[in-house]
Design a protein around this motif. Structure first.
Motif, PDB file in Angstrom:
ATOM      1  N   ASP A   6     -10.258   3.274 -61.737  1.00 55.15           N
ATOM      2  CA  ASP A   6     -10.291   4.624 -61.186  1.00 55.15           C
ATOM      3  C   ASP A   6     -11.459   5.357 -61.838  1.00 55.15           C
ATOM      4  N   SER A   8     -12.589   8.147 -61.406  1.00 58.52           N
ATOM      5  CA  SER A   8     -12.431   9.589 -61.580  1.00 58.52           C
ATOM      6  C   SER A   8     -11.740   9.912 -62.900  1.00 58.52           C
ATOM      7  N   ARG A  38     -14.955  11.610 -51.824  1.00 57.16           N
ATOM      8  CA  ARG A  38     -14.469  11.193 -53.142  1.00 57.16           C
ATOM      9  C   ARG A  38     -15.619  10.980 -54.118  1.00 57.16           C
ATOM     10  N   GLU A  39     -16.685  10.321 -53.652  1.00 56.14           N
ATOM     11  CA  GLU A  39     -17.821  10.039 -54.532  1.00 56.14           C
ATOM     12  C   GLU A  39     -18.478  11.334 -55.014  1.00 56.14           C
ATOM     13  N   THR A  41     -17.112  14.310 -55.317  1.00 56.20           N
ATOM     14  CA  THR A  41     -16.212  14.970 -56.263  1.00 56.20           C
ATOM     15  C   THR A  41     -16.257  14.286 -57.622  1.00 56.20           C
ATOM     16  N   THR A  42     -16.266  12.963 -57.624  1.00 54.88           N
ATOM     17  CA  THR A  42     -16.317  12.227 -58.884  1.00 54.88           C
ATOM     18  C   THR A  42     -17.640  12.467 -59.604  1.00 54.88           C
TER      19      THR A  42
END
Length: 186
Positions: A6, A8, A38-39, A41-42
């Motif tokens: 994960d 994140s 998602r990318e 945000t990470t």
């Protein structure tokens, strides 16, 4: 080693930063699919703000297949808003990678965009938006290498649009799964 993966999780990023330093890797080129993915945000909330980031550099790989879609006729409608977002979210961060003072964008499948006739418009939009929004010039590295090199006597437009080239998509050049033959390497 890290259990179920994960990226994140801050402890996962910390371990990757540690491994990168051990291997003298000073730059991560991170896949970017669009604002809010998602990318994104990470990268923006976990990696760029990580307390162990130190002087490690980050650059974005602009995933063109997500942003300039064949199913939509290769329209560049997302490119301007994307660059505005990237400029405001990433370019001001001191850890964002620069070449000659210019923030770097890696452009996935620039050769395909060139083949569809949109590479010139796309790079112009990127550059114009970065100038307007962030008052900066950008450095675009295109995923252009594929097959044979262009004839040096020919006019090759991608060389006018891109600052540098990469063969990021190396697997496509292998021609014979799972590895390249010596002929392909030559």
């Amino acid at each position: 080693v890290l259990g179920e993966y994960d990226d994140s999780r801050p402890e996962v990023v910390a371990q990757h930063l540690g491994w990168s330093r051990q291997a003298n890797i000073q730059l991560w080129i991170c896949s970017w699919w669009g604002p809010g993915f998602r990318e994104d945000t990470t990268i923006s909330n976990v990696i760029m703000k990580h307390p162990d980031l130190g002087d490690h550099k980050i650059a974005l790989l602009y995933e063109s297949t997500s942003r300039v879609r064949g199913s939509e006729g290769y329209t560049t409608q997302r490119v301007g808003p994307d660059m505005e977002y990237i400029c405001q979210t990433y370019f001001k961060n001191p850890n964002y990678h620069r070449i000659d003072g210019r923030p770097v964008i890696f452009l996935y499948l620039s050769r395909a965009l060139d083949g569809k006739g949109v590479l010139g418009d796309l790079t112009r939009i990127m550059r114009d938006t970065a100038r307007k929004v962030c008052n900066t010039e950008i450095y675009i590295i295109g995923d252009q290498v594929w097959g044979n090199a262009p004839n040096p006597k020919d006019n090759y437009p991608p060389f006018k649009y891109l600052d540098a080239l990469t063969n990021y998509d190396l697997y496509g050049n292998t021609n014979h799964a799972p590895y390249a033959t010596q002929g392909t390497v030559d």
